[in-house]
Design a protein around this motif. Structure first.
Motif, short mmCIF file in Angstrom:
data_model
loop_
_atom_site.label_atom_id
_atom_site.label_comp_id
_atom_site.label_asym_id
_atom_site.label_seq_id
_atom_site.Cartn_x
_atom_site.Cartn_y
_atom_site.Cartn_z
N GLY A 155 0.95 -1.25 0.04
CA GLY A 155 -0.02 -0.04 -0.06
C GLY A 155 0.60 1.05 -0.09
O GLY A 155 2.12 1.24 -0.05
N LEU A 214 1.75 4.75 2.00
CA LEU A 214 1.82 5.02 3.29
C LEU A 214 1.88 6.53 3.31
O LEU A 214 2.80 7.09 2.73
CB LEU A 214 2.59 4.46 4.33
CG LEU A 214 2.60 2.89 4.42
CD1 LEU A 214 3.63 2.24 5.28
CD2 LEU A 214 1.21 2.46 4.66
N THR A 264 -0.58 6.08 7.84
CA THR A 264 -1.82 5.80 7.48
C THR A 264 -1.91 5.13 5.91
O THR A 264 -1.25 5.78 5.34
CB THR A 264 -2.96 6.96 7.50
OG1 THR A 264 -2.50 8.06 6.99
CG2 THR A 264 -3.03 7.24 9.11
N VAL A 265 -2.58 4.00 5.77
CA VAL A 265 -2.81 3.47 4.50
C VAL A 265 -3.88 4.35 3.68
O VAL A 265 -4.87 4.50 4.17
CB VAL A 265 -3.33 2.09 4.52
CG1 VAL A 265 -3.44 1.49 3.18
CG2 VAL A 265 -2.35 1.15 5.41
N THR A 318 -6.61 4.86 1.19
CA THR A 318 -7.48 3.88 0.70
C THR A 318 -7.85 4.17 -0.76
O THR A 318 -8.59 3.29 -1.35
CB THR A 318 -8.87 4.00 1.63
OG1 THR A 318 -9.21 5.38 1.38
CG2 THR A 318 -8.38 3.55 2.84
N ARG A 371 -4.10 -1.70 -2.28
CA ARG A 371 -3.70 -1.95 -1.07
C ARG A 371 -4.02 -3.34 -0.72
O ARG A 371 -4.98 -4.07 -1.27
CB ARG A 371 -4.03 -0.96 -0.07
CG ARG A 371 -5.85 -1.01 0.20
CD ARG A 371 -6.24 -0.15 0.94
NE ARG A 371 -7.63 -0.23 1.20
CZ ARG A 371 -8.82 -0.26 0.50
NH1 ARG A 371 -8.50 0.55 -0.80
NH2 ARG A 371 -9.92 -0.19 0.77
#
Length: 254
Positions: free
Chosen positions: A154, A156, A164-165, A167, A171
């Motif tokens: 993913g 970051l 935080t990933v 969205t 991912r």
């Protein structure tokens, strides 16, 4: 040569907790739970050998997206040599239209003989939601060579050192982290290696963010943690607690 089977739900065991609920009607499994409040899934145990390739397939659709965490959702997946919740391979149900979902992985050549694969279909504690699943098919084929498995990936975004990933980018797996300004280091929580080979990590820091800093990882622990830090051009640790919007692409391969 591959062996395939389409199994009735009667050959699968129920795994329910909290507010999780399941029912089967006309061969279709309905599973539901609120995120963090319970789980509802079917599971079974398969005996496999090192090098075997296990593939799980079924049709599925979302009935309700209420309570789904982000990222998350009902899953079709399985793990190997474990009864825990860390999946070697999984596919999240993402649409209210019926669609085919598939996940596949190869048993490592250095795994014990025999080994065990544990397919599971339904809603898990961290995800939530409601979904329907048709009878699954399972295929076990003989593989000659081991293949890598991407455990997590993913983009970051680090704000004040905490990731935080994102969205809105591709991912998978679970990645989270904490940062300590005193030590100038953070700890990422990633999937466990489940006793397999030491994983490899590939990272790419985007040039527009965190200029003159270099993101580095070290000291992976089989419990699913790895330390990280940001370094200057001289190799010294930098406290990034006052810096936002540093973007790093990360992939974990085992």
């Amino acid at each position: 040569m591959a062996s395939s089977l389409i199994s009735d739900w009667e050959s699968w065991a129920d795994d329910l907790s909290g507010d999780g609920a399941m029912s089967v009607s006309s061969g279709v499994l309905t599973a539901s739970s609120a995120a963090g409040a319970g789980s509802a899934y079917k599971t079974r145990r398969l005996t496999v050998e090192p090098g075997d390739i296990v593939t799980l397939r079924c049709m599925a659709r979302l009935v309700s997206t209420a309570g789904i965490s982000v990222p998350g959702g009902p899953r079709v997946g399985f793990n190997i040599n474990t009864t825990g919740s860390s999946f070697i391979s999984h596919s999240e149900v993402i649409t209210e239209d019926w669609a085919m979902y598939e996940c596949s992985a190869q048993i490592p050549l250095h795994a014990p003989s025999p080994s065990y694969a544990r397919p599971a279909i339904g809603v898990y504690t961290d995800q939530g939601g409601e979904a329907e699943f048709t009878k699954p098919s399972i295929e076990i084929s003989k593989g000659q060579y081991g293949t890598p498995r991407v455990m997590a990936w993913g983009l970051l975004k680090f704000d004040a050192g905490v990731p935080t990933v994102q969205t809105d980018y591709v991912r998978g797996g679970n990645i989270a982290g904490t940062y300590n300004s005193g030590t100038k280091k953070g700890v990422l929580t990633v999937p466990k290696s489940e006793g397999f080979a030491q994983p490899l990590f590939f990272e790419h820091q985007y040039a527009e963010s965190g200029k003159n800093l270099r993101f580095m990882l070290d000291d992976y622990e089989p419990t699913g943690t790895i330390n990280y830090g940001f370094y200057d051009k001289d190799g010294a640790l930098v406290d990034v607690s006052a810096i936002n919007s540093i973007y790093v692409g990360l992939m974990m391969v085992c």
